[in-house]
Write a protein that holds these residues in place. Structure first.
Motif, short mmCIF file in Angstrom:
data_model
loop_
_atom_site.label_atom_id
_atom_site.label_comp_id
_atom_site.label_asym_id
_atom_site.label_seq_id
_atom_site.Cartn_x
_atom_site.Cartn_y
_atom_site.Cartn_z
N LYS A 143 24.43 -8.41 24.76
CA LYS A 143 23.34 -7.29 25.04
C LYS A 143 22.52 -6.71 23.62
O LYS A 143 21.24 -6.51 24.05
CB LYS A 143 24.04 -5.96 25.61
CG LYS A 143 24.49 -6.38 26.95
CD LYS A 143 25.02 -5.16 27.57
CE LYS A 143 25.76 -5.61 29.04
NZ LYS A 143 26.45 -4.45 29.68
N GLU A 144 23.21 -6.52 22.67
CA GLU A 144 22.40 -6.20 21.47
C GLU A 144 21.29 -7.12 21.04
O GLU A 144 20.27 -6.81 20.75
CB GLU A 144 23.39 -5.88 20.44
CG GLU A 144 22.73 -5.47 19.11
CD GLU A 144 22.02 -4.03 18.95
OE1 GLU A 144 21.29 -3.82 18.18
OE2 GLU A 144 22.24 -3.31 19.92
N LYS A 145 21.78 -8.44 21.14
CA LYS A 145 20.89 -9.39 20.70
C LYS A 145 19.82 -9.50 21.85
O LYS A 145 18.71 -9.64 21.07
CB LYS A 145 21.56 -10.73 20.96
CG LYS A 145 21.05 -11.99 20.43
CD LYS A 145 21.92 -13.09 20.50
CE LYS A 145 21.24 -14.68 20.51
NZ LYS A 145 22.02 -15.73 20.82
N LEU A 146 19.88 -9.26 22.98
CA LEU A 146 18.67 -9.22 23.92
C LEU A 146 17.74 -8.10 23.69
O LEU A 146 16.74 -8.17 23.74
CB LEU A 146 19.28 -9.33 25.37
CG LEU A 146 19.77 -10.40 25.97
CD1 LEU A 146 20.42 -10.18 27.35
CD2 LEU A 146 18.72 -11.45 26.14
N ARG A 147 18.32 -7.04 23.16
CA ARG A 147 17.67 -5.77 23.08
C ARG A 147 16.62 -6.19 21.60
O ARG A 147 15.47 -5.62 21.70
CB ARG A 147 18.62 -4.40 22.66
CG ARG A 147 17.69 -3.20 22.31
CD ARG A 147 18.74 -2.04 22.25
NE ARG A 147 19.39 -2.25 20.80
CZ ARG A 147 18.71 -2.22 19.90
NH1 ARG A 147 17.46 -1.58 19.69
NH2 ARG A 147 19.49 -2.21 18.59
N LEU A 148 17.34 -6.60 20.69
CA LEU A 148 16.58 -7.14 19.48
C LEU A 148 15.40 -8.13 19.82
O LEU A 148 14.23 -7.96 19.35
CB LEU A 148 17.46 -7.83 18.46
CG LEU A 148 18.43 -6.79 17.69
CD1 LEU A 148 19.48 -7.54 16.97
CD2 LEU A 148 17.80 -5.73 16.79
N LYS A 149 15.73 -9.14 20.60
CA LYS A 149 14.84 -10.07 21.10
C LYS A 149 13.53 -9.34 21.71
O LYS A 149 12.40 -9.73 21.49
CB LYS A 149 15.43 -10.89 22.12
CG LYS A 149 14.57 -12.16 22.70
CD LYS A 149 14.12 -13.15 21.47
CE LYS A 149 13.80 -14.51 22.10
NZ LYS A 149 13.23 -15.13 21.09
N ASP A 150 13.73 -8.26 22.30
CA ASP A 150 12.79 -7.57 23.31
C ASP A 150 11.87 -6.97 22.03
O ASP A 150 10.64 -6.81 22.24
CB ASP A 150 13.24 -6.60 24.22
CG ASP A 150 13.74 -7.08 25.27
OD1 ASP A 150 13.47 -8.38 25.81
OD2 ASP A 150 14.67 -6.46 26.34
N GLN A 151 12.58 -6.27 21.03
CA GLN A 151 11.88 -5.68 20.20
C GLN A 151 10.92 -6.69 19.30
O GLN A 151 9.91 -6.31 19.03
CB GLN A 151 12.73 -4.73 19.19
CG GLN A 151 13.44 -3.69 19.62
CD GLN A 151 14.26 -2.86 18.69
OE1 GLN A 151 15.08 -3.38 17.67
NE2 GLN A 151 14.54 -1.80 18.77
#
Length: 72
Positions: free
Chosen positions: A50-58
């Motif tokens: 989930k953190e990785k997806l959040r970073l990808k969005d940023q």
């Protein structure tokens, strides 16, 4: 003595983008390492993904801001 370098908005975004990309790579490595350990780490793996997806969005938002719109 070196004086601090002032970055413009684009320079700040490029630095932030590189930091986010490195964090994204680090999470990839952490997830891979936990997956090798087995199923006991599933909650941690889910949290990291989930953190990785959040970073990808940023990363995507910053890349979009850095890429000029081309009007066809």
């Amino acid at each position: 003595m070196n004086s601090p370098v002032e970055l413009d908005h684009e320079g700040v975004l490029r630095v932030k983008l590189e930091v986010l990309r490195q964090k994204h790579r680090d999470l990839d490595e952490a997830i891979d390492a936990l997956q090798e350990k087995g199923a006991l780490q599933q909650l941690t793996i889910q949290r990291l993904k989930k953190e990785k997806l959040r970073l990808k969005d940023q990363i995507s938002r910053i890349e979009d801001e850095l890429t000029p719109d081309i009007i066809a």
